[in-house]
Design an enzyme around this catalytic site. Sequence first.
Site, PDB file in Angstrom:
ATOM      1  N   LYS A 149      -6.661 -41.824   8.769  1.00  0.00           N
ATOM      2  CA  LYS A 149      -5.778 -40.810   8.179  1.00  0.00           C
ATOM      3  C   LYS A 149      -4.461 -41.520   7.882  1.00  0.00           C
ATOM      4  O   LYS A 149      -3.506 -41.456   8.668  1.00  0.00           O
ATOM      5  CB  LYS A 149      -5.612 -39.644   9.149  1.00  0.00           C
ATOM      6  CG  LYS A 149      -5.077 -38.386   8.500  1.00  0.00           C
ATOM      7  CD  LYS A 149      -5.182 -37.212   9.464  1.00  0.00           C
ATOM      8  CE  LYS A 149      -4.381 -36.014   8.988  1.00  0.00           C
ATOM      9  NZ  LYS A 149      -4.796 -35.451   7.716  1.00  0.00           N
TER      10      LYS A 149
HETATM   11  N1  PPE Z   1      -9.871 -34.353   4.827  1.00  0.00           N
HETATM   12  C1  PPE Z   1      -8.605 -34.693   4.506  1.00  0.00           C
HETATM   13  C2  PPE Z   1      -8.370 -35.576   3.340  1.00  0.00           C
HETATM   14  C3  PPE Z   1      -7.545 -34.203   5.273  1.00  0.00           C
HETATM   15  O1  PPE Z   1      -6.301 -34.538   4.959  1.00  0.00           O
HETATM   16  C4  PPE Z   1      -7.815 -33.348   6.358  1.00  0.00           C
HETATM   17  C5  PPE Z   1      -6.689 -32.797   7.178  1.00  0.00           C
HETATM   18  C6  PPE Z   1      -9.155 -33.029   6.664  1.00  0.00           C
HETATM   19  C7  PPE Z   1     -10.151 -33.566   5.885  1.00  0.00           C
HETATM   20  C8  PPE Z   1      -9.527 -32.171   7.843  1.00  0.00           C
HETATM   21  O2  PPE Z   1      -9.253 -32.828   9.047  1.00  0.00           O
HETATM   22  P1  PPE Z   1      -8.931 -32.045  10.414  1.00  0.00           P
HETATM   23  O3  PPE Z   1      -7.531 -31.523  10.280  1.00  0.00           O
HETATM   24  O4  PPE Z   1      -9.053 -33.079  11.466  1.00  0.00           O
HETATM   25  O5  PPE Z   1      -9.927 -30.966  10.527  1.00  0.00           O
HETATM   26  N2  PPE Z   1      -5.512 -32.508   6.470  1.00  0.00           N
HETATM   27  C9  PPE Z   1      -4.274 -32.329   7.191  1.00  0.00           C
HETATM   28  C10 PPE Z   1      -3.105 -32.472   6.260  1.00  0.00           C
HETATM   29  C11 PPE Z   1      -2.492 -31.276   5.634  1.00  0.00           C
HETATM   30  C12 PPE Z   1      -1.198 -31.577   4.903  1.00  0.00           C
HETATM   31  O6  PPE Z   1      -0.958 -30.944   3.869  1.00  0.00           O
HETATM   32  O7  PPE Z   1      -0.393 -32.402   5.344  1.00  0.00           O
HETATM   33  C13 PPE Z   1      -4.298 -31.078   8.043  1.00  0.00           C
HETATM   34  O8  PPE Z   1      -5.095 -30.180   7.818  1.00  0.00           O
HETATM   35  O9  PPE Z   1      -3.528 -31.029   8.981  1.00  0.00           O
END
Ligand code: PPE
Length: 300
Positions: A149
């Site tokens: 990430k």
């Molecule tokens: N894919 C991506 C590309 C992504 O950024 C997130 C989280 C996810 C999947 C889901 O991951 P999880 O949160 O572990 O279930 N995106 C974060 C960023 C949001 C933002 O705008 O900044 C979040 O949901 O916190």
Amino acid sequence: MNGRLVKWEAAKIHVLTHALHYGSGVFEGMRVYPTKQGPAVFRLDDHIKRLFRSASFYSMKIPFSEQELIEAAVEVVRENKLDSGYIRPIAFYGYGVMGLSPDGAPVEAAIAAWPWGSYLGEEGLVKGIRCKISSWRRIDPKTLPTQAKACGNYLNSILAKTEALRAGFDEAIMLNLKGKVAECSGENIFMVKKERLVTPPADAGVLEGITRDSVIRIAEAFGLKVFEKNIKKNEVFSADELFLTGTAAEVTPVREVDGRKIGSGGRGPITEKLQKKYFEVVRGEETRYRDWLTFVSRTQ
Ligand code: PPE
């Protein structure tokens, strides 16, 4: 910030910070929810573990231990007297050297927290959102580690998200270079087909979301079958239901893709069931998943 509590206005960095120029940072997003026992951070340990894994892709040595960051996140929530909200830990190459090699740049770490309501709108949680299949392909794992990430990865997300918003949609669905469904700008995607859940596998180039994992485990406890398999673009249109998962987006139904109705064009029954359970779990109303909560006691 770097081990100290600092006022919001004082949380500043130098303009020659390495990460500002090259995207060389890693971050997390977590939520804190109100429970009967006070506020609790959802899957805090798992998020901090992923932060360290993301950092390791870039040989970044975070100058704190996992335990220290866990305690710091709790402290930030407590100090801000947050009952619910969003927590953003970030570690990045700081100010010290210019040029691409970050060797010699200090690694800085900070955790911020603030109130943040539903990411794709309160109405979206109930009625579902409208998505566009992006003209931008998701970054390929051979180009950038999609498992990390990392800040730089989000330029790809920004392109997809702004394109979707400007075209009047709420969110973008990105295909990978093979033309298979990957994920959205900040969420994983699930399809319901014949009462089974299907979501793209990690090697489709998706972030292995912690919400994705939570929903898979909740679904399996309901007796639903979950398949991690590649999804073709056209399968999306014939899905019975479609929904997105993410810390920020929680469980958000998708009611339409590229102007085409998905299922009955609203929140499907399986999506609703999973969403309801997810909210019960994060609010500590489901003892089975208590291990996922870190309580922020008010008294300490
Ligand atoms: N894919 C991506 C590309 C992504 O950024 C997130 C989280 C996810 C999947 C889901 O991951 P999880 O949160 O572990 O279930 N995106 C974060 C960023 C949001 C933002 O705008 O900044 C979040 O949901 O916190």
